[in-house]
Design a protein around this motif. Structure first.
Motif, PDB file in Angstrom:
ATOM      1  N   GLU A  75      -1.271 -21.638   7.237  1.00 43.21           N
ATOM      2  CA  GLU A  75      -1.508 -20.972   5.958  1.00 43.21           C
ATOM      3  C   GLU A  75      -1.232 -19.479   6.076  1.00 43.21           C
ATOM      4  N   ILE A  76      -1.056 -18.874   4.924  1.00 46.13           N
ATOM      5  CA  ILE A  76      -1.109 -17.418   4.794  1.00 46.13           C
ATOM      6  C   ILE A  76      -2.259 -17.107   3.843  1.00 46.13           C
ATOM      7  N   VAL A  77      -3.213 -16.296   4.318  1.00 49.56           N
ATOM      8  CA  VAL A  77      -4.361 -15.879   3.508  1.00 49.56           C
ATOM      9  C   VAL A  77      -4.332 -14.366   3.451  1.00 49.56           C
ATOM     10  N   GLN A  78      -4.156 -13.808   2.253  1.00 50.40           N
ATOM     11  CA  GLN A  78      -3.913 -12.377   2.128  1.00 50.40           C
ATOM     12  C   GLN A  78      -4.477 -11.842   0.814  1.00 50.40           C
ATOM     13  N   PRO A  79      -5.249 -10.751   0.838  1.00 54.52           N
ATOM     14  CA  PRO A  79      -5.689 -10.122  -0.420  1.00 54.52           C
ATOM     15  C   PRO A  79      -4.484  -9.570  -1.192  1.00 54.52           C
ATOM     16  N   VAL A  80      -4.468  -9.803  -2.490  1.00 57.12           N
ATOM     17  CA  VAL A  80      -3.362  -9.337  -3.328  1.00 57.12           C
ATOM     18  C   VAL A  80      -3.914  -8.809  -4.652  1.00 57.12           C
ATOM     19  N   SER A  81      -3.025  -8.219  -5.418  1.00 58.01           N
ATOM     20  CA  SER A  81      -3.326  -7.839  -6.800  1.00 58.01           C
ATOM     21  C   SER A  81      -2.487  -8.701  -7.725  1.00 58.01           C
ATOM     22  N   VAL A  82      -3.028  -9.030  -8.889  1.00 56.98           N
ATOM     23  CA  VAL A  82      -2.303  -9.902  -9.821  1.00 56.98           C
ATOM     24  C   VAL A  82      -2.354  -9.296 -11.223  1.00 56.98           C
ATOM     25  N   LEU A  83      -1.371  -9.696 -12.009  1.00 53.34           N
ATOM     26  CA  LEU A  83      -1.306  -9.278 -13.414  1.00 53.34           C
ATOM     27  C   LEU A  83      -0.838 -10.454 -14.249  1.00 53.34           C
ATOM     28  N   ASP A  84      -1.695 -10.855 -15.212  1.00 56.40           N
ATOM     29  CA  ASP A  84      -1.282 -11.894 -16.163  1.00 56.40           C
ATOM     30  C   ASP A  84      -0.449 -11.203 -17.245  1.00 56.40           C
ATOM     31  N   ARG A  85       0.833 -11.445 -17.204  1.00 54.21           N
ATOM     32  CA  ARG A  85       1.727 -10.754 -18.136  1.00 54.21           C
ATOM     33  C   ARG A  85       1.566 -11.271 -19.558  1.00 54.21           C
ATOM     34  N   SER A  86       0.972 -12.441 -19.718  1.00 54.60           N
ATOM     35  CA  SER A  86       0.771 -12.984 -21.066  1.00 54.60           C
ATOM     36  C   SER A  86      -0.430 -12.339 -21.757  1.00 54.60           C
ATOM     37  N   VAL A  97      -3.371 -17.642  -1.180  1.00 59.07           N
ATOM     38  CA  VAL A  97      -3.393 -18.703  -0.172  1.00 59.07           C
ATOM     39  C   VAL A  97      -2.086 -19.471  -0.284  1.00 59.07           C
ATOM     40  N   GLY A  98      -1.286 -19.378   0.766  1.00 59.39           N
ATOM     41  CA  GLY A  98      -0.019 -20.103   0.798  1.00 59.39           C
ATOM     42  C   GLY A  98      -0.090 -21.248   1.782  1.00 59.39           C
ATOM     43  N   THR A  99       0.214 -22.461   1.318  1.00 54.80           N
ATOM     44  CA  THR A  99       0.148 -23.654   2.164  1.00 54.80           C
ATOM     45  C   THR A  99       1.396 -24.510   1.940  1.00 54.80           C
ATOM     46  N   PRO A 100       1.743 -25.355   2.920  1.00 55.58           N
ATOM     47  CA  PRO A 100       2.860 -26.287   2.720  1.00 55.58           C
ATOM     48  C   PRO A 100       2.591 -27.253   1.571  1.00 55.58           C
ATOM     49  N   ALA A 101       3.633 -27.882   1.113  1.00 56.14           N
ATOM     50  CA  ALA A 101       3.524 -28.721  -0.090  1.00 56.14           C
ATOM     51  C   ALA A 101       2.700 -29.986   0.130  1.00 56.14           C
ATOM     52  N   GLN A 125       5.825 -21.522  -8.843  1.00 55.07           N
ATOM     53  CA  GLN A 125       4.619 -21.910  -9.577  1.00 55.07           C
ATOM     54  C   GLN A 125       3.368 -21.525  -8.794  1.00 55.07           C
ATOM     55  N   VAL A 126       2.244 -21.407  -9.505  1.00 52.64           N
ATOM     56  CA  VAL A 126       0.990 -20.986  -8.892  1.00 52.64           C
ATOM     57  C   VAL A 126      -0.166 -21.764  -9.518  1.00 52.64           C
ATOM     58  N   ILE A 127      -1.162 -22.066  -8.695  1.00 57.89           N
ATOM     59  CA  ILE A 127      -2.422 -22.651  -9.163  1.00 57.89           C
ATOM     60  C   ILE A 127      -3.496 -21.575  -9.016  1.00 57.89           C
ATOM     61  N   VAL A 128      -4.306 -21.380 -10.038  1.00 58.18           N
ATOM     62  CA  VAL A 128      -5.405 -20.419  -9.967  1.00 58.18           C
ATOM     63  C   VAL A 128      -6.719 -21.174 -10.097  1.00 58.18           C
ATOM     64  N   HIS A 176      -9.052 -16.922  -6.158  1.00 57.86           N
ATOM     65  CA  HIS A 176      -7.930 -17.390  -5.354  1.00 57.86           C
ATOM     66  C   HIS A 176      -6.730 -17.711  -6.241  1.00 57.86           C
ATOM     67  N   VAL A 177      -5.546 -17.479  -5.688  1.00 61.30           N
ATOM     68  CA  VAL A 177      -4.305 -17.969  -6.281  1.00 61.30           C
ATOM     69  C   VAL A 177      -3.567 -18.728  -5.182  1.00 61.30           C
ATOM     70  N   PHE A 178      -3.074 -19.901  -5.504  1.00 61.87           N
ATOM     71  CA  PHE A 178      -2.473 -20.789  -4.513  1.00 61.87           C
ATOM     72  C   PHE A 178      -0.975 -20.941  -4.789  1.00 61.87           C
ATOM     73  N   VAL A 179      -0.198 -20.673  -3.747  1.00 62.05           N
ATOM     74  CA  VAL A 179       1.259 -20.806  -3.846  1.00 62.05           C
ATOM     75  C   VAL A 179       1.738 -21.597  -2.632  1.00 62.05           C
ATOM     76  N   THR A 180       3.038 -21.869  -2.610  1.00 61.46           N
ATOM     77  CA  THR A 180       3.596 -22.555  -1.448  1.00 61.46           C
ATOM     78  C   THR A 180       3.680 -21.583  -0.270  1.00 61.46           C
ATOM     79  N   LEU A 181       3.750 -22.136   0.935  1.00 59.28           N
ATOM     80  CA  LEU A 181       3.842 -21.297   2.122  1.00 59.28           C
ATOM     81  C   LEU A 181       5.127 -20.475   2.107  1.00 59.28           C
TER      82      LEU A 181
END
Length: 454
Positions: A75-86, A97-101, A125-128, A176-181
């Protein structure tokens, strides 16, 4: 007694649930802390993907570890900043959190609020989780921009495809936001690198921690060989595997959290039991009074029975037989009454903690539980205390004077000797209380401190 023990079971369930679900199926974790990072959240050092491959191969070939190993997840676990553009709402709180599929085979599936399984996602794509969605006012389909540690150089746009609820996949104490590795490696500019490994044991979410020491020690042996550290390296002897270090090591953080939660719950349970001791003592006195009153009502009858040949032992057994029937019935009623009272205690306790912490009352009440062992223990202890109290009261009742009993006249007042004995006993108990009070500080025992005054 039943109320105290059931409350203890419930507090244990409530406290340990957070530890079990916070780590989900990640029974042991492998990381190295980045001590140069700033901020109040831990960050992890990146290491080559080949370390994961070597560790997984070593665990799968280890005779003891392989029998209880379910899988290893990079995995990759890293603090980030996010912006919902909508919605135009941003936040610097989430963890990426980045993990394999295919990790759902090991770590479990994400589920949405309708209970549907969230399928695997693509690199765009991302899961929140629910907390992130609430904070950003986000909905499925929104465009989410994620910024890496250097926003000017690292940013990527994703589409929110699902909002995950808290379950066995993870009790998300943070956002958390979850993406692919692959997407996480690209965003962090760390191709072919990871910074976190999750090791999963067999037999499910809760029983799996029993294998943490076996798998953790095997993992540390391999990590020591891969790194050749200067100094003691990772722990490879028996004992609890937990701690922090700047080299890659395996930690049984889930088991450590559960053990700590059980200890905290046990302390509170002991406190409730000490508080219940006042009710127990009052109950003992009440039982003695009841049997003394019963004896007074049947004093003449007992005197005539003794006059025609009944011995004191017979009279004691007669009262004991009658009292045992009362004791069994009352202990049985008390066990189930204790369950109802314990639920009331939990409700009040839940109202208090929800006022101080961001905890839903339904989570607290949903932790209400009891075991057959608890109910059996409460019944046995209640029956034992009541039986011995009745035995004492019956023995006292049997020592009646036959003539006074037949004529139904009162017993003469107690002599000076009785009150002298009670005074001496009182002084001794005061001394014991003072000793317990002083000893409680050295022993750091809240139970002794609370028992001493009583």
């Amino acid at each position: 007694i039943s109320r105290s023990l059931v409350t203890g079971d419930t507090l244990t369930e409530l406290f340990t649930k957070g530890s079990y679900f916070a780590y989900g199926h990640a029974d042991e974790v492998v990381y190295a802390l980045d001590l140069t990072s700033t901020g109040n959240r831990p960050q992890y050092l990146y290491f080559d993907y080949s370390v994961y491959v070597s560790l997984r191969g070593s665990l799968e070939s280890d005779t003891e570890a392989s029998a209880v190993l379910r899988g290893v997840t990079p995995e990759i676990v890293q603090p980030v900043s996010v912006l919902d553009r909508s919605t135009g709402v941003g936040s610097s709180e989430p963890l990426l959190v980045g993990t394999p599929a295919n990790v759902s085979l090991v770590l479990g599936d994400f589920h949405d609020s309708n209970g549907r399984v969230i399928t695997s996602i693509s690199d765009s794509q991302v899961i929140v989780d629910e907390r992130t969605a609430r904070d950003l006012n986000a909905t499925v389909g929104d465009a989410l921009q994620i910024f890496g540690p250097q926003p000017a150089a690292q940013r990527a746009n994703f589409t929110i495809v699902a909002i995950a609820v808290e379950d066995e996949r993870g009790l998300f104490g943070a956002m958390h936001v979850f993406v692919t590795l692959n997407a996480a490696q690209t965003l962090m500019q760390q191709p072919g690198m990871v910074n976190y490994l999750a090791i999963t044991n067999v037999v499910g979410l809760r029983p799996s921690i029993q294998h943490s020491e076996t798998v953790g020690l095997a993992a540390n042996r391999t990590l020591n060989q891969l790194q050749n550290p200067v100094g003691p390296g990772c722990k490879i002897s028996s004992g609890q595997i937990v701690g922090t270090t700047t080299i890659l090591c395996a930690y049984a953080e889930k088991k450590a959290g559960v053990d700590s939660a059980i200890e905290s719950a046990q302390s509170l349970s002991n406190l409730f039991l000490v508080m219940s001791s006042f009710s127990i003592i009052a109950g003992v006195v009440l039982i003695i009074n009841i049997f003394v009153m019963l004896a007074e009502e049947r004093k003449s009858e007992m005197g005539m029975s003794r006059a025609i040949g009944m011995k004191r032992g017979h009279l004691t057994r007669l009262f004991l037989f009658e009292g045992t029937a009362y004791a069994v019935a009352s202990a049985l009623v008390g066990v189930f009454a204790g369950i109802i009272i314990a639920y009331g205690v939990l409700y009040v306790f839940g109202q208090i903690i929800t006022g101080f912490f961001n905890v839903d009352l339904s989570i607290v009440l949903g932790s209400f539980t009891f075991t057959a062992l608890t109910l059996t223990t409460a019944f046995t202890a209640g029956l034992f205390i009541t039986y011995n109290t009745i035995l004492l009261a019956s023995w006292r009742t049997s020592k009646l004077n036959i003539i006074r009993a037949i004529r139904d006249i009162p017993e003469p007042p107690r002599g000076l000797r009785t009150y002298t004995a009670l005074s001496i006993l009182g002084i001794l108990l005061i001394l014991v209380g003072i000793f317990l009070n002083q000893a409680s500080f050295a022993a750091e025992s809240a139970v002794m401190f609370l028992v001493a005054p009583s």
